[in-house]
Motif scaffolding. Structure first.
Motif: not given
Lengths: 295, 131
Positions: A246, A249-250, B26, B29-30, B33-34, B37, B80, B84, B87
């Motif tokens: 996490l 990647m970010l 991208v 996926a971001t 994931t965020a 997170g 998360i 990934l 991605l």
């Protein structure tokens, strides 16, 4: 895990004792810097992620490589999106060479589960040293408009690229040699969790005589596919840890995007030397740890 | 040398499409994931971090089926991991899109080339290589 350096052992104990929140913030900050410097110097952020995570944060090498692979896919896909639209990327050359890099990556990822982490660390150190050397000695450009390699004609690989004077044609040379070196780049990518950009550019620039900007953007275009081939294997082996990946990647993605914005007109010579110095130090540290057998 | 623009799909059109596909992949996926997170840190942020010892991820975080099960149960680490996986899937989708483009362009050699790359990627993502 045995620790060799007292100072590094201290830093690891300190960092490991912190909360998940602080660990995430620290790794995210470090990854941002790696992405920023990697993008500004053209070396790519992936190359310093693994040494940073293992040496500074005490993360197991296999988790570090898994997280690095994911960050490599993010940055290369993000950047490739822009380059491919501008017309620099030679998609046909990229597709053809992706056979070599994905095969190599599968082999490399397979090897990563077979050979010890110490051997991986030593190979990683040698690749780091090579990358630092490469960045100190930029390659000379060999744009070719001579007769193309016969395979390049058959496969219609020859193309044009944008220059200040409009689209210029170029021919493609050394297709088999480039293909061979790409397979090696794929193996290193799968084994070490890096993009292998330096080696890919070397193959296209020096062996296939593509214009420099075409080499770098096509290399970038291929990195995502190469890394995805390895990442699938790392995922199914349980080497991709969401909580570590996490912030990596970010962080790397944010750093690389920031770097791309600053890049226009920036003087990168000093930065490049600085980054190379960091890479050399990390390489020696990894080499030492690898030989001592304690990564 | 350059593909004639009179074809149904020129190389230029394909480049634009591939570029957009990569960007959207991208971005999605971001975001996923965020989001995972933020949820994870809200739930586990104050626990002690330990990534030093390698244990390997639990089976439910190693494959798409397990990850989707975890996402449906709103497990933050699975969300998360879904980001990934999206991605990792982005370059694969790009290759699949290239294959469609080469089919529309009736470029036989590159239909074969792209199919090989796609097959290798699917082989990897479905756990074809023994651990």
């Amino acid at each position: 895990m045995k620790l060799r350096h007292q100072n590094i052992a201290d830093s690891i104990d300190t960092i490991q004792a912190v909360s998940v929140l602080l660990f995430t913030a620290l790794v995210g900050g470090g990854s941002f810097c790696a992405g920023l410097l990697g993008s500004l110097t053209g070396l790519g952020g992936g190359i310093v992620i693994v040494p940073m995570l293992t040496l500074l944060f005490g993360v197991d090498l296999r988790y570090a490589i898994g997280a690095s692979l994911v960050s490599v896919i993010a940055t290369s896909s993000g950047a490739a999106a822009a380059y491919v639209k501008e017309g620099y990327t030679n998609v046909r050359v990229g597709m053809l060479l992706e056979i070599a890099t994905t095969l190599g990556a599968l082999g490399g990822a397979y090897l990563a589960g077979r050979i010890g982490t110490s051997a991986i660390a030593v190979i990683f150190a040698l690749v780091l040293l090579y990358s630092a050397y490469r960045s100190m000695k930029p390659l000379a450009e060999h744009v070719s408009t001579d007769t193309a390699h016969p395979l390049a004609d058959t496969l219609r690989l020859n193309s044009t690229y944008p220059t200040p004077n409009g689209f210029q044609p170029y021919t493609v040379q050394g297709v088999p040699a480039g293909f061979g070196l790409m397979a090696l780049a794929g193996v290193l990518s799968g084994l070490l969790g890096i993009g292998s950009g330096a080696l890919k550019v070397l193959a296209m620039d020096q062996l296939m005589h593509l214009p420099f900007k075409v080499s770098t953007t096509t290399s970038n275009f291929m990195i995502g596919v190469t890394a995805a081939a390895s990442a699938g294997i790392y995922l199914s082996r349980g080497y991709i840890d969401p909580v570590l990946a996490l912030p990596v990647m970010l962080g790397v993605l944010a750093g690389a995007l920031t770097g791309a914005r600053v890049l226009a007109g920036a003087k990168t010579t000093i930065l490049r030397r600085l980054f190379s110095a960091v890479v050399i130090v990390l390489a020696l540290e990894m080499l030492y740890n690898g030989i001592r057998g304690g990564v | 040398m350059e593909t004639p623009r009179t074809q149904r799909w020129s190389d230029y059109d394909v480049d634009q499409l591939l570029g957009n596909l990569l960007r959207i992949g991208v971005i999605i996926a971001t975001i996923v994931t965020a989001a995972g997170g933020v949820l994870y840190l809200a739930q586990h942020g104050l626990e002690q971090a330990d990534r030093r010892v390698f244990q390997g991820e639990p089976p439910e975080l190693r494959g798409v089926r397990g990850i989707i099960g975890g996402v449906l149960a709103l497990h933050a680490s699975a969300i998360i991991q879904l980001g990934l996986v999206l991605l990792i899937a982005t370059p694969v989708a790009r290759v699949a899109m290239s294959l469609v483009a080469f089919i529309l362009q009736r470029d036989r050699v590159f239909i074969v080339v792209t199919s090989i790359v796609l097959a290798l990627l699917i082989f990897s993502l479905t756990g074809g290589v023994p651990g």
